[in-house]
Design a protein around this motif. Structure first.
Motif, PDB file in Angstrom:
ATOM      1  N   UNK A 260      32.749  70.982  10.465  1.00 35.07           N
ATOM      2  CA  UNK A 260      32.789  71.259  12.207  1.00 35.07           C
ATOM      3  C   UNK A 260      33.296  70.167  12.774  1.00 35.07           C
ATOM      4  N   UNK A 261      33.123  68.987  12.048  1.00 36.87           N
ATOM      5  CA  UNK A 261      33.815  67.451  12.768  1.00 36.87           C
ATOM      6  C   UNK A 261      35.271  67.768  12.805  1.00 36.87           C
ATOM      7  N   UNK A 262      35.902  68.255  11.709  1.00 37.60           N
ATOM      8  CA  UNK A 262      37.303  68.196  11.537  1.00 37.60           C
ATOM      9  C   UNK A 262      37.916  69.564  12.214  1.00 37.60           C
ATOM     10  N   UNK A 279      47.280  73.151  14.698  1.00 41.99           N
ATOM     11  CA  UNK A 279      47.981  73.282  15.917  1.00 41.99           C
ATOM     12  C   UNK A 279      48.009  74.405  16.270  1.00 41.99           C
ATOM     13  N   UNK A 280      46.725  74.841  16.796  1.00 43.40           N
ATOM     14  CA  UNK A 280      46.411  76.225  17.652  1.00 43.40           C
ATOM     15  C   UNK A 280      47.467  76.372  19.027  1.00 43.40           C
ATOM     16  N   UNK A 281      47.873  77.310  19.309  1.00 40.57           N
ATOM     17  CA  UNK A 281      48.475  77.614  20.582  1.00 40.57           C
ATOM     18  C   UNK A 281      47.596  77.618  21.720  1.00 40.57           C
ATOM     19  N   UNK A 282      47.896  77.038  22.854  1.00 41.48           N
ATOM     20  CA  UNK A 282      47.135  77.404  24.018  1.00 41.48           C
ATOM     21  C   UNK A 282      46.988  78.586  24.504  1.00 41.48           C
ATOM     22  N   UNK A 414      41.199  66.715  13.042  1.00 41.41           N
ATOM     23  CA  UNK A 414      42.522  67.721  12.770  1.00 41.41           C
ATOM     24  C   UNK A 414      43.811  67.047  12.988  1.00 41.41           C
ATOM     25  N   UNK A 415      43.787  66.218  13.978  1.00 42.12           N
ATOM     26  CA  UNK A 415      45.244  65.243  14.036  1.00 42.12           C
ATOM     27  C   UNK A 415      45.693  64.580  12.763  1.00 42.12           C
ATOM     28  N   UNK A 416      44.641  64.096  12.025  1.00 41.11           N
ATOM     29  CA  UNK A 416      44.889  63.378  10.864  1.00 41.11           C
ATOM     30  C   UNK A 416      45.183  64.371   9.740  1.00 41.11           C
ATOM     31  N   UNK A 417      44.418  65.503   9.571  1.00 37.71           N
ATOM     32  CA  UNK A 417      44.813  66.459   8.660  1.00 37.71           C
ATOM     33  C   UNK A 417      46.149  66.971   8.774  1.00 37.71           C
ATOM     34  N   UNK A 418      46.601  67.029  10.133  1.00 41.26           N
ATOM     35  CA  UNK A 418      47.993  67.438  10.312  1.00 41.26           C
ATOM     36  C   UNK A 418      48.972  66.813  10.119  1.00 41.26           C
ATOM     37  N   UNK A 419      48.812  65.400   9.642  1.00 39.71           N
ATOM     38  CA  UNK A 419      49.673  64.421   9.061  1.00 39.71           C
ATOM     39  C   UNK A 419      50.227  64.725   7.592  1.00 39.71           C
ATOM     40  N   UNK A 622      33.989  67.909  22.414  1.00 36.85           N
ATOM     41  CA  UNK A 622      34.116  68.350  20.677  1.00 36.85           C
ATOM     42  C   UNK A 622      35.237  67.052  20.012  1.00 36.85           C
ATOM     43  N   UNK A 623      35.704  66.508  20.928  1.00 35.18           N
ATOM     44  CA  UNK A 623      36.613  65.511  20.227  1.00 35.18           C
ATOM     45  C   UNK A 623      35.927  64.108  19.909  1.00 35.18           C
TER      46      UNK A 623
END
Length: 1851
Positions: A260-262, A279-282, A414-419, A622-623
């Motif tokens: 849940x943290x990620x 990267x889910x769309x708004x 999630x920003x890290x995993x997206x890298x 949640x961030x």
């Protein structure tokens, strides 16, 4: 009453009659057991480890019996009182369960009683009417378990008969056959999956993911033993469910928290349908998201439902997959969230059709190669590079290394995993085309979750990872991490001082109330400025991501606004007050400003900076979830503990505030008043006029402010020590752990407490008398001590339960006389050696049971645990040579002789036993029946070998006894393992005592009974020794290791095995291997066949060693808990018997009836889990001399008094040993330590911080303790302190300190700070306070020597008629208070050990120990160790270089050469001490006060402590030989390379600045140097340039002030020129002679045949001239000062400071890197520059060497003079007769009659030593005469040495 109620409600009886003198627990029927013996062996009656008599036999199970000690025979016990047993054929009933120990009993013997008439006594069980002979044990083993170790041979488990228990109640007992390795997980218990089904799961996963077969076997056994451990106390279904909850899906599972943290719930919700990854769309207007995605709570509910609906098969499959991923993860185990991501991808892949439809197996090793090895290589390559096909360390500091934590934190967000991107470039989807992105690297998250795992081999990890925290080497970390400490102290100090300094801000000479309010209010501005500086520094430590930048920017803007509010009004108030207008408005404004400032200070002091403007701790966004989860999930304190925490700090700061104000600030107020307006008159300087001297008082006042602030900080630590000690002792009393509890109460209630607290005998009382059970328990403890030679036969008789006749033909148990004597004062006697180890252990055991102890559970329900011990090169077992021969020629005693002095009673016992063993052996082998009577009687001469070396025959069975006896009294691995194996004995004893039905079940088959006991011990307890170097052991180490596992076959050894690469040029293959004593020995290699052999991705030792060594072996632990033990510890049977109580501290015994998934919010699953349970340590080396006692006292105090209080208020962390760890909790969160090289030098505390930050509770137990050894020598203790200090410097750089310091609530932050870094910062401040104080005294000395000081009468009234006087009396009064404060701060360090000793051992022992410590000069050692801590921390924060330092654990009986001590401690302490002594000499000459004696002692401690605590330092012959070696050390290294020379020492000292060149030339002397990078300019600028220059300026000002007053009406012409000439004259002189020497060497040297001798001759001449130059400069200065000693000393201080600053600037600014060899040095002196391998550097090196030689000549001259001064200081004691005897007494704490003998020399050695002593003794006397002449003549004949010199007068 100990127990007011029955906690388990099972009818268990508790003792209500607390005043009963003795309670009889006798059985209703008389029972007696006798034993038969094998007719082929001697009848032997001895106690078994359970307190019973046993029949012992030799077997062929590799068991060594020569070191054993049996219990007393009937014959030996009989005459000493009531008979223990009637005949040799009878054994007493002091218990009914009599197993034989398998394996080797440490330090034991076998003695033999006399034979019966027929050689084979009859065996009868008197409980029945018939005689049953027990069958001879067979040798068949029917155990054949999957991946299980081989059992003992039954010969080693042979057991005599067992008693038959009679009872009217039928005992239901389910016996599990011994071949079942997991008895709690069997078909009879309705298990959810059978063992075969679980095995099929593992095989299936192995085939689908390519795990290694041995790893699969290992993890299968791991899981099965884990299930067996849990299922032994709960239903198998519940065991599997809770295990899955702990690993995967439960409330406290790390995987669930990470999920849940990620925000992977969103990835799973959308990614499968839209392939959008993270990267889910708004969402657009009107669109609806899935219901489970709308909130975190709904997502978690969806998770709970999924987990609840999961089948048991899937749960076990997930656990198995996680364990298989973890088992081969190697270094990835340090990155738990990375491992979670790997598992997530693997689990997604497994559930995909692609995986399920795959038919072919994945190749073995696929997972290792494609998943783990790329990550391992990334981590490895961050710190290492390949040079000449070898890995060498990169020159990168922490801020440039992407370490384990950086890699791990990528997976938090999630920003890290997206890298994470793939190597393949692909065309992206149309939605990216709209953004203008046509080609890019495909991200892993763009793939559907099931497809990600198989793409791991294509991930480009180099593009993914980045630094998430910059561990820059800077003191700014202290500002950021501990900003609240600075805010509290500096702001409060400012409030106090500003309010009491009205003369500083007077307006037109008048006080202004408005100005007072406003200026005092600037304390808020001070606090704000501190916060602004901390925020700016924080920018450089964390990445400038949008979130971080926005968070810090918002805070910075708020701080700037606060600064305007708290500081701005002062400008208006100052203007208004100066204009005498708007007085009321200014006053109101000042009051409002003050109020705002107070609020601001409270805000900044209480609220963590991490919770300002974006709460990372409690924010709902949640961030912040990842940050909260992994860095701020602090477990809540219970209300009582939190109140205690807050109360402690309120008391500390209230007392501190009152004391600091009334004692320091009020006295400082008068000093400020007289110093502010003081203008010195009638002084002038040629260049500066009266500017310097007029403002000299202002300079002094500024330094006084600094000192007052430092003492203000130190006062807080003083009050913390006081109140923490009070709280801890109060806590101790409340727990009942105090000697002040009446002794009668402790011992008379001991049997009841044993039964009530240590035995889980809930319903046994109706069948068996408690006294019978307790007797076996107690007798087992006593016999264990007897076997360890702690007790004699006479003592044993008084301590054992005995069988006695009741008078009517019956027999009963009689309580030991020891217990009876507690209630009957008429019965007195010695029950154990006074002050011995047995007394200490029994005393602690009895007192420990007065505390509240968790309830034990039955042994078969007890969880399994493992003891893990890392081993590198520590001694395993002492060899005979090491025991009976001196270590080297400087050692004046053998190890055995020293041990005999330390343990005389125990040596007497072992000698007595050995003689009995030898006599009985001779009797068994037969003696000459025709020998004369006198030949049959042993003579005293024959006994001499026993008394001296412990044996007469050199047979291994006798020599081994001496080796073992010595090994278990030193710090060896054998002692550690043998101590920890007491757990196995304890488990067998408890199992047998609490389960008499087991004995009844087996009847007379003692072999099967022992096998059942052994099976239980093996099932519940494991020992793993991680011998990193095992495969590279030399022959002796291999033999000792083999002996260890033969003695204890259940001990498992994990080691690293290296195999050559399969292809030439490839990397070697490294395996993690496990063996034990049951492993087969392969005939070819003579090595044991591995049980498991698991390939690793590469060399696992990437860090400092210990943590990596632990990590590779973690996969071999078993069970639910781990105990971490070092290789210098010990354990005791009585403590091991408490193991169930200790494990109960984890609060997992009681099984919840609720499902962790069906009842998500149930309170049973809401409490924070217990991660670590700390335990006490007894430092068994504490009485081995003064240094051992000081080191042991510190360690013991830290592990008891301090740990008790800080654990209570939630501040305890993990310190390695002997803590117990919740293995599941720790393994899923990164393991038991951290491993980045250098940064995690103190590896264990990081695991504690990690566990604490992630929600784990850390507890401390008071009733359990392990033994622990500590360093015993001066050098080794300080090496340890250096390692700890450098490790603390690294901790201050770490992200863990950043998180704790900026996020903890104030009370817990203060506990963390003062319990950990605050101690070291306090040491730094103490050292700084002494230095600043001396500087102040120097400045006051200049004032006192040149000014007329006003005098006051004794009542304090000013004497009239003193025109032109200066009032410095208030300053002197303040100085006295400062001295008292500094002295109190130092002496307070002795308070906690004294109070601890007082509470636990009584007044007499506490006072005696304190007197012995002070009488042995321990305060001098404390001063020196404080400086070592300070130097190591400052050096590390500035230059780095933290590394593991091996700290020898042997006895410090070897004398160390003067040169070694000088070179080791000159840099850290001696240089500082000598500079300070010069300043203190000036203070003594100008401002004498008796208080200076304390400072003289402190400063001398810095200089002479290494020599003062050196064994046999004050022997005349050794002292002169030391002098000879010192001269040779100073002269070596100029003509040829030498390992031990001043030149090498000097070059090594400056490499911390210059570093080494990386080029390797293959020159032998390069091997003497390691790799050291060049220091950065940031590090060098302040420490090496600014600070030394500042000190030079300060002392130059002091000198100029002294010289600015006229003498005989004339001013000095130019003191600045004078001091410049004197300071730089020797440097210019050195440069001149070096130029001349260089030209001579360059042109003459190459032409000479013996070039090396020419070089040494030139070096000698130049160095001699340099000494003449520096001595001449001093004499010239003294002459210029007209032989005024005080002027000469202050001038010398200025000269030394100027030269020191010059040298540091030259080295820092003008020197390039050093070569790793010393060829350039030899080339300089010889003139031979060719052929030196310098290459292109041959042109630049002469210039560089010229600069070096200028500096070196000055340093060499200084060290030569300094060494002589030290030797002169040490000379007087040598002239005192028998001083060495006195010195040895205070050093070793041995009486003169027992002291170490003088060494024996051959006649040739004596003649050689005599020649050396005469020759160098005369030289030494001549040097003393020269020094005396140079110093004394000017003092005695100043007028005769004055002559006119016009040039001199112009200087």
């Amino acid at each position: 009453m100990d127990h007011p109620d029955d906690p388990r409600g099972k009818g268990r009886r508790f003792y209500d009659n607390e005043f009963a003198e003795l309670i009889e627990f006798g059985r209703n029927r008389d029972q007696r057991v006798t034993y038969s013996s094998d007719s082929s062996n001697t009848a032997v009656k001895e106690y078994d480890p359970y307190g019973n008599f046993q029949y012992s036999r030799h077997t062929h199970s590799d068991r060594d019996v020569h070191g054993e000690r049996s219990a007393p025979s009937a014959k030996s016990l009989g005459p000493k009182g009531p008979p223990a047993f009637e005949s040799d054929a009878q054994a007493p009933i002091d218990g009914h369960y009599k197993p034989v120990e398998s394996g080797h009993n440490r330090d034991q013997r076998e003695t033999y009683s006399s034979l019966s008439d027929d050689g084979n006594p009859a065996v009868k069980d008197y409980d029945s009417n018939e005689s049953d002979e027990y069958p001879v044990p067979d040798t068949f083993s029917d155990r054949d378990v999957y991946a299980e170790r081989l059992p003992h041979s039954l010969e080693s488990l042979a057991l005599p008969g067992s008693p038959v228990f009679e009872s009217d109640v039928e005992i239901p007992f389910h016996y599990v056959p011994p071949h079942d390795a997991y008895p709690a997980w069997n078909a009879d218990r309705q298990i959810p999956l059978s063992r075969d089904e679980i095995e099929d799961i593992f095989l299936d996963l192995t085939q689908k993911f390519g795990f290694q077969c041995d790893s699969m076997r290992n993890m299968f056994d791991f899981l099965m033993q884990l299930l067996d451990s849990r299922a032994s106390r709960m239903a198998p279904d519940q065991a599997l469910l809770t295990l899955h909850a702990d690993y995967i899906g439960g409330h406290n599972a790390n995987y669930r928290k990470w999920y849940f943290a990620a925000r992977l719930d969103l990835d799973d919700a959308i990614g499968q349908t839209q392939n959008s990854g993270l990267d889910r769309p708004k969402p657009t207007k009107g669109s609806k998201r899935p219901s489970h995605e709308k909130s975190l709570a709904k997502a978690q509910e969806y998770w709970r439902q999924t987990m609840n609906n999961m089948s048991q098969y899937d749960r076990l499959r997930q656990i198995a997959l996680y364990l298989l991923c973890w088992g081969e993860a190697a270094q990835v185990r340090f990155m738990p969230e990375c491992l979670c991501f790997i598992f997530k991808c693997a689990d997604d892949y497994y559930r995909s059709p692609e995986c399920q439809n795959r038919m072919e197996s994945v190749p073995e090793g696929f997972y290792l190669r494609t998943v783990i090895k790329p990550l391992y290589r990334f981590v490895r390559d961050q710190g290492y590079e390949v040079v000449d096909r070898k890995f060498v360390r990169r020159e990168k500091d922490h801020q440039d290394i992407i370490g384990y934590d950086d890699v791990n934190q990528l997976f938090w967000y999630p920003e890290g995993i997206a890298r994470i991107v793939l190597n393949d470039k692909v065309r992206l989807l149309d939605r990216y085309l709209s953004l203008g992105l046509t080609y890019s690297q495909l991200r892993l998250i763009d793939l559907p979750p099931p497809q990600r795992f198989m793409k791991f081999d294509k991930i480009d990890w180099n593009r993914a990872f980045f630094k998430t925290y910059y561990e820059r080497r800077s003191f700014g970390h202290l500002l950021v991490n501990f900003n609240r400490i600075w805010v509290i102290h500096i702001s409060l100090f400012y409030f106090y001082t500003a309010y009491n300094s009205p003369t500083v801000y007077r307006v037109r000479g008048k006080d202004s109330t408005a100005m007072t309010w406003s200026v005092t209010a600037l304390g808020g501005a001070v606090a704000t400025i501190i916060m602004i500086l901390a925020t700016l520094a924080e920018f450089s430590y964390i990445p400038t991501t949008p979130n971080n930048t926005a968070h810090l920017t918002r805070r910075l803007l708020f701080l700037l606004f606060t600064l305007a509010l708290t500081g701005g009004p002062t400008i208006y108030v100052a203007i208004a007050t100066s204009n005498s207008s708007d007085g009321l408005l200014a006053l109101v404004l000042g009051i409002v400003q003050f109020s705002i400032s107070v609020v601001a200070v409270l805000l900044f002091a209480i609220v963590p900076s991490g919770r300002m403007f974006g709460d990372r701790v409690a924010g709902k966004s949640r961030k912040y979830l990842a940050s909260q989860t992994f860095t701020a999930s602090y477990p809540a304190l219970p209300r009582q503990n939190r109140i205690a925490s807050i109360a402690l700090w309120l008391l500390v700061f209230v007392c501190k505030g009152l004391e600091s104000y009334w004692f320091l600030t009020i006295s400082f107020r008068d000093s400020i008043r007289v110093m502010v307006g003081m203008k010195i008159q009638r002084c002038s300087d040629r260049f500066f006029g009266n500017a310097l001297c007029t403002n000299h008082a202002a300079f002094t006042l500024v330094i006084m402010y600094i000192l007052d602030l430092i003492i203000f900080f130190l006062d807080t630590f003083l009050w913390y020590i006081i109140w923490n000690t009070i709280f801890s002792i109060g806590r101790s009393f409340s727990l009942g752990l105090s000697i002040w509890t009446p002794w009668e109460d402790i011992y008379t209630k001991l049997p009841k407490r044993i039964y009530a607290k240590l035995l889980a005998a809930y319903d046994m009382e109706v069948k068996y008398k408690p006294k019978v059970l307790v007797s076996q328990f107690w007798n087992g403890i006593i016999i264990s001590m007897y076997r360890e030679h702690l007790l004699s036969i006479e003592h044993v008789q008084k301590l054992l339960y005995h069988q006695v006749d009741t008078g009517a033909g019956g027999r009963s148990l009689r309580a030991p006389p020891f217990f009876i004597s507690q209630g009957d004062k008429s019965l007195k006697g010695e029950f154990f050696p006074c002050g011995g180890e047995a007394e200490r252990r029994i005393s602690f055991f009895a007192r420990s049971l007065t505390t509240t102890i968790p309830e034990p559970i039955p042994i078969d329900a007890m969880p399994t645990f493992t003891v893990l011990t890392p081993h590198y090169s520590e001694k395993i077992l002492l060899s005979l040579r090491e025991v009976i021969r001196e270590e080297d020629r400087n050692t004046r005693v053998t190890l055995l002789e020293y041990l005999k002095q330390l343990h005389p009673t125990e040596w007497k016992n072992v000698v007595q036993d050995t003689k009995i063993l030898a006599d009985e052996g001779a009797m068994f082998n037969g003696i000459n029946p025709f020998a004369q009577e006198d030949e049959k009687l042993p003579s005293k001469v024959d006994d001499l070998p026993y008394d001296f070396i412990g044996f007469k025959s050199s047979s291994p069975e006798f020599t081994l006894r001496t080796r073992i006896w010595a090994s278990v009294r030193t710090q060896t691995l054998y002692r550690t393992v043998s101590g920890m194996m007491h757990y196995a004995k304890a488990i067998k004893l408890l199992y047998r005592v609490e389960n008499p039905e087991v004995v009844h079940l087996f009847g007379g088959n003692t072999d099967k009974l022992e096998r059942e006991l052994e099976r239980m011990a093996q099932r519940k307890f494991k020992v793993v020794v991680t011998m990193q170097r095992y495969s590279n052991f030399n022959k002796e180490e291999q033999e000792n290791a083999e002996f260890l596992i033969r003695a204890y076959p259940d001990v498992q050894i994990a080691y690293l095995h290296e195999e050559p690469p399969p292809k030439e040029g490839g990397e070697s293959r490294i395996f993690s291997v496990l063996i034990d004593g049951h492993s087969e020995i392969l005939p070819k290699t003579k090595r044991r066949k591995p049980k498991f052999k698991i390939e690793l991705p590469g060399n696992p030792i990437l860090g400092d060693g210990k943590s990596d060594n632990q990590n590779h072996a973690l996969i071999f632990y078993r069970g639910e808990y781990l105990q971490l033990i070092d290789a210098n510890q010990d354990n005791y049977l009585e403590e091991c018997l408490k193991i169930r109580n200790v494990l109960a501290e984890f609060e997992e015994y009681s099984v919840s009836s609720q499902s962790p998934y069906a009842q998500w919010g149930h309170r049973d699953f809401q409490t924070s889990p217990v991660a670590i349970v700390g335990a006490r340590e007894y430092i068994f080396s504490e009485n081995i001399g003064i240094l051992g006692d000081v080191a042991g006292g510190k360690e013991q105090t830290f592990g008891t008094l301090s740990a008790r209080s800080i654990a209570w208020i939630g501040g305890k962390l993990h310190y390695g040993h002997p803590d117990f760890l919740n293995a599941t909790f720790m393994m899923t969160r990164g393991g038991v330590s951290k491993a980045q090289k250098g940064l995690h030098l103190n590896e264990d505390i990081f695991a504690g911080m990690n566990a604490f930050s992630r929600g784990g509770r850390i507890k401390h137990t008071e009733y359990y303790q392990c033994g622990k050894g500590r360093d015993l020598g001066f050098g080794t203790i300080l090496n340890f302190q250096t390692k700890i200090g450098m490790g603390m410097g690294e901790q201050m750089l770490s992200r863990e300190y950043y998180y704790l310091g900026t996020q903890l609530p104030i009370d817990r932050f203060l506990t963390f700070y003062y319990g950990h870094p605050g101690f070291y910062i306090n040491n730094m401040l103490i050292t700084l306070s002494v230095q600043v104080f001396i500087v102040i005294m120097v400045f006051l000395g200049t004032l006192n020597s040149k000014l007329t000081i006003c005098e006051y009468t004794s009542p304090g009234r000013w004497n009239g008629g003193q025109p032109g006087c200066y009032n410095l009396v208030p300053v002197f009064q303040w100085i006295k208070r400062c001295i008292i404060s500094i002295f109190s701060l130092f002496m307070i360090s002795f308070l906690p050990p004294f109070i601890q000793e007082l509470a636990e051992r009584g007044t007499w022992r506490a006072v005696l120990r304190l007197v012995k410590q002070f009488g042995s000069l321990s305060p001098m050692f404390e001063v020196f160790s404080t400086q070592i801590y300070t130097h190591s921390i400052l050096s590390n924060l500035t230059f780095g270089g933290a590394r593991y330092i091996a700290t020898g654990r042997g006895f410090a009986t070897t004398r160390i050469y003067f040169t070694i001590l000088f070179s080791r401690f000159a840099g850290p302490s001696i240089y500082l001490g000598m500079r300070s002594s010069l300043m203190l000499l000036y203070v003594t000459l100008t401002l004498w006060t008796p208080y200076l004696i304390y400072f003289w002692i402190s400063i001398l401690s810095l200089c002479v402590s290494p020599f003062l605590f050196n064994p046999h330092q004050f022997i005349f012959s050794n002292f002169i030989i030391d002098y000879r070696e010192f001269l040779r050390w100073m002269a070596r290294g100029n003509s040829k390379s030498h390992v031990n020379s001043w030149t090498g020492y000097c070059r090594l000292s400056r490499t911390k600045l210059t570093g080494y060149k990386k080029k390797r030339l293959g020159i032998p002397s390069e091997k003497l140097s390691g790799d050291t990078p060049r220091a950065t300019w940031r590090a060098v600028l302040f420490s090496e340039i600014i600070f030394p220059t500042l000190m030079a300026v300060l002392f130059t000002i002091a000198y100029l002030f002294v010289k600015s007053f006229p003498v005989d009406g004339k001013l000095s012409p130019s003191p600045l020129i004078r001091i410049t000439v004197i300071a730089f004259g020797p440097i210019v002189w050195n440069a001149a002679i070096l130029v001349a020497q260089f030209l001579i060497s360059l042109f003459v040297g190459p032409t000479l045949p013996n070039n090396s001798r020419f070089g040494s001759s030139m070096a000698a001449i130049v160095h001699g001239l340099a000494v003449l130059g520096i001595v001449g400069a001093f004499e010239f200065l003294w002459f210029l000062e007209r032989w005024d000693a005080s002027h000469a000393v202050i001038g010398l201080i200025a000269v030394v400071s100027i030269q020191r600053a010059t040298h540091k600037v030259l080295i820092s600014a003008f020197l390039s890197r050093e070569f790793k060899h010393d060829e350039t040095n030899m080339a300089w002196w010889s003139g031979q520059w060719s052929g030196r391998g310098l290459g292109m550097h041959v042109m630049s090196q002469p210039v560089r060497e010229f600069v070096i030689k200028i500096v070196e000549l000055s340093l060499w001259s200084g060290d030569l003079l300094l060494g002589h001064f030290l030797l002169f200081t040490l000379t007087p004691p040598i002239l005192i007769p028998y001083f060495d005897r006195f010195h040895s007494t205070i050093l070793f704490w041995l009486r003169p009659s027992k002291q170490i003998r003088a060494p024996l020399y051959s006649p040739a050695q004596k003649r050689q030593r005599r020649r050396i002593v005469i020759k160098y003794g005369l030289i030494y006397i001549a040097v003393i005469a020269i020094f005396v002449a140079l110093i004394a003549l000017p003092i005695v004949l100043p007028e005769a040495l004055k002559f006119e010199c016009s040039l001199c007068d112009s200087l």
